[in-house]
Motif scaffolding. Structure first.
Motif, PDB file in Angstrom:
ATOM      1  N   ALA A  70       0.941  -1.071   0.248  1.00 61.13           N
ATOM      2  CA  ALA A  70       0.250  -0.100  -0.051  1.00 61.13           C
ATOM      3  C   ALA A  70       0.846   1.316   0.136  1.00 61.13           C
ATOM      4  O   ALA A  70       1.903   1.386   0.485  1.00 61.13           O
ATOM      5  CB  ALA A  70      -0.878   0.150   1.288  1.00 61.13           C
ATOM      6  N   SER A  71       0.383   2.132  -0.549  1.00 65.09           N
ATOM      7  CA  SER A  71       1.457   3.433  -0.846  1.00 65.09           C
ATOM      8  C   SER A  71       1.325   4.349   0.572  1.00 65.09           C
ATOM      9  O   SER A  71       0.382   4.149   1.340  1.00 65.09           O
ATOM     10  CB  SER A  71       0.636   4.376  -1.799  1.00 65.09           C
ATOM     11  OG  SER A  71       1.503   5.472  -1.893  1.00 65.09           O
ATOM     12  N   LEU A  72       2.546   4.764   1.095  1.00 63.20           N
ATOM     13  CA  LEU A  72       2.579   5.250   2.130  1.00 63.20           C
ATOM     14  C   LEU A  72       2.403   6.527   2.048  1.00 63.20           C
ATOM     15  O   LEU A  72       3.042   7.286   1.137  1.00 63.20           O
ATOM     16  CB  LEU A  72       4.018   4.999   2.946  1.00 63.20           C
ATOM     17  CG  LEU A  72       4.210   3.363   3.225  1.00 63.20           C
ATOM     18  CD1 LEU A  72       5.520   3.163   3.934  1.00 63.20           C
ATOM     19  CD2 LEU A  72       3.162   2.789   4.447  1.00 63.20           C
ATOM     20  N   ASP A 102       9.145  10.048  -5.086  1.00 64.43           N
ATOM     21  CA  ASP A 102       8.487   8.613  -4.748  1.00 64.43           C
ATOM     22  C   ASP A 102       9.575   8.011  -4.158  1.00 64.43           C
ATOM     23  O   ASP A 102      10.686   7.291  -4.859  1.00 64.43           O
ATOM     24  CB  ASP A 102       7.991   8.085  -6.005  1.00 64.43           C
ATOM     25  CG  ASP A 102       7.379   6.567  -5.658  1.00 64.43           C
ATOM     26  OD1 ASP A 102       6.991   6.348  -4.573  1.00 64.43           O
ATOM     27  OD2 ASP A 102       7.226   6.054  -6.507  1.00 64.43           O
ATOM     28  N   PRO A 103       9.508   7.887  -3.049  1.00 58.75           N
ATOM     29  CA  PRO A 103      10.512   6.844  -2.053  1.00 58.75           C
ATOM     30  C   PRO A 103      10.571   5.302  -2.629  1.00 58.75           C
ATOM     31  O   PRO A 103      11.541   4.689  -2.199  1.00 58.75           O
ATOM     32  CB  PRO A 103      10.188   7.212  -0.718  1.00 58.75           C
ATOM     33  CG  PRO A 103       9.469   8.281  -0.736  1.00 58.75           C
ATOM     34  CD  PRO A 103       8.537   8.398  -1.783  1.00 58.75           C
ATOM     35  N   ALA A 104       9.565   5.039  -3.450  1.00 60.04           N
ATOM     36  CA  ALA A 104       9.472   3.689  -4.046  1.00 60.04           C
ATOM     37  C   ALA A 104      10.004   3.543  -5.327  1.00 60.04           C
ATOM     38  O   ALA A 104      10.294   2.573  -6.066  1.00 60.04           O
ATOM     39  CB  ALA A 104       8.228   3.139  -4.065  1.00 60.04           C
ATOM     40  N   LEU A 153      11.340  -5.298   3.898  1.00 55.95           N
ATOM     41  CA  LEU A 153      10.775  -4.523   4.848  1.00 55.95           C
ATOM     42  C   LEU A 153       9.783  -3.494   3.829  1.00 55.95           C
ATOM     43  O   LEU A 153       9.929  -3.097   3.061  1.00 55.95           O
ATOM     44  CB  LEU A 153      11.763  -3.637   5.558  1.00 55.95           C
ATOM     45  CG  LEU A 153      12.849  -4.318   6.258  1.00 55.95           C
ATOM     46  CD1 LEU A 153      13.857  -3.284   6.624  1.00 55.95           C
ATOM     47  CD2 LEU A 153      12.461  -5.051   7.408  1.00 55.95           C
ATOM     48  N   GLU A 154       8.501  -3.168   4.528  1.00 56.93           N
ATOM     49  CA  GLU A 154       7.834  -2.001   3.988  1.00 56.93           C
ATOM     50  C   GLU A 154       8.364  -0.988   3.782  1.00 56.93           C
ATOM     51  O   GLU A 154       8.259  -0.112   2.836  1.00 56.93           O
ATOM     52  CB  GLU A 154       6.491  -2.165   4.915  1.00 56.93           C
ATOM     53  CG  GLU A 154       5.219  -1.382   4.063  1.00 56.93           C
ATOM     54  CD  GLU A 154       4.508  -2.319   3.256  1.00 56.93           C
ATOM     55  OE1 GLU A 154       3.932  -1.950   2.580  1.00 56.93           O
ATOM     56  OE2 GLU A 154       4.762  -3.514   3.172  1.00 56.93           O
ATOM     57  N   ALA A 155       9.209  -0.340   4.796  1.00 57.04           N
ATOM     58  CA  ALA A 155       9.902   0.815   4.546  1.00 57.04           C
ATOM     59  C   ALA A 155      11.006   1.121   5.384  1.00 57.04           C
ATOM     60  O   ALA A 155      11.197   0.108   6.445  1.00 57.04           O
ATOM     61  CB  ALA A 155       8.960   2.092   5.108  1.00 57.04           C
TER      62      ALA A 155
END
Length: 330
Positions: A2-4, A11-13, A298-300
């Protein structure tokens, strides 16, 4: 994922999905990459580190924590902490690197991954309260550019050597930990800056038997130079715009390239979203590993969100299991 929610202007992704990230390669190595690092390692192993253990500073989680100083390459004297078991002799040893904020205390790196373990937590040159040196900046954006004009003067190479010398200091203080002495071998733990340094350090040092690299930096420099971030990579990006000749230096300090030589079992925790260390560089390190590897996604990274604490707990459990299996079975 899911977008944080975030407020970064990028965009940090970076538009990457997990399958994309698992396909990020390592850059090819310069022809003399191995020779360069082997010579650096040989130089560091000749250093008489002369560790001096200070009085106990605190006791917790089954260890007694002392201040320590030791000598590294160039004759510089660095400091940090050593954790020793409160009861009994140490059966395992760890070198624990720090992030690019430096280290002012042992912090959450204690408790250690295994009981009956000792550890050294060094401050590499220029960083943290016990690594400060005249002439070396202590702020990451300036530190990461120090000496970058040449592979022989770049501070990152000396920071890697500081880890090797820290390992020598630990082995002098606590004999019997390495395979050469009949021990299980050292473990390495490093996060962010410490993760990148670990990838550069471990391939050349046979005292280490396993490592964990969490959100490692310095992976795939050519790709990193195209990605905005708020970490040290942004300083390198900005420098390179005016100094393209740095392209002759950075390949020697690419953590993903070094990982192609890293054969000991390695656990990598890499994030899908990270504003400080772009995820493609993190995954490039994992993807390139030459030996047994394990991945925790990790998610983030470098970003607090509602799942942060649960993710830390899961990673801690994975770390205990990983080192218990790799070092405990030796």
């Amino acid at each position: 994922m899911a977008s944080l929610a975030h407020e970064f202007p990028f965009d940090p992704a970076y538009g990457y999905t997990l399958p994309d990230l698992l396909g990020v390669p390592a850059p090819s190595a310069p022809d003399d990459f191995d020779a360069f690092w082997q010579a650096r390692h040989a130089e560091a192993r000749k250093v008489a580190t002369e560790p001096e253990l200070g009085p106990p500073e605190e006791e917790r989680d089954g260890v007694r924590i002392h201040g320590v100083t030791f000598t590294s390459v160039g004759g510089v004297r660095l400091g940090g902490w050593v954790a020793l078991p409160v009861e009994g002799a140490a059966e395992y040893g760890f070198v624990i690197g720090h992030g690019y904020g430096g280290r002012d205390e042992p912090g959450p790196d204690v408790p250690l991954p295994l009981p009956r373990a000792a550890a050294i937590l060094p401050c590499v040159r220029g960083m943290g309260s016990r690594g400060l040196l005249p002439g070396i900046p202590d702020v990451s954006a300036a530190h990461v550019l120090h000496g970058i004009e040449s592979r022989d003067t770049y501070v990152i190479g000396d920071c890697v050597a500081d880890l090797w010398c820290a390992a020598s200091a630990l082995c002098e203080l606590v004999p019997g930990l390495t395979p050469q002495e009949g021990g299980p071998g050292l473990g390495y733990l490093g996060e962010s800056f410490g993760g990148g340094l670990g990838a550069l350090a471990l391939p050349w040092d046979d005292r280490f038997a396993a490592g964990q690299l969490t959100v490692p930096t310095f992976g795939n420099h050519p790709l990193r130079l195209t990605l905005s971030c708020i970490g040290s990579g942004e300083a390198v990006r900005g420098y390179r715009q005016d100094h393209p000749e740095v392209d002759e230096v950075l390949p020697y300090f690419d953590a993903a390239t070094a990982a192609t030589r890293l054969e000991v079992p390695t656990l990598v925790a890499a994030a899908l979203f990270d504003p400080s260390v772009p995820p493609p560089g993190q995954f490039a390190v994992h993807n390139a590993l030459a030996g047994e590897r394990e991945l925790t996604v990790l998610e983030a990274g470098h970003f607090e969100y509602e799942g942060t604490e649960a993710e830390k707990a899961e990673l801690w459990a994975a770390r205990q299991r990983f080192f218990g299996a790799r070092l405990g079975r030796a």
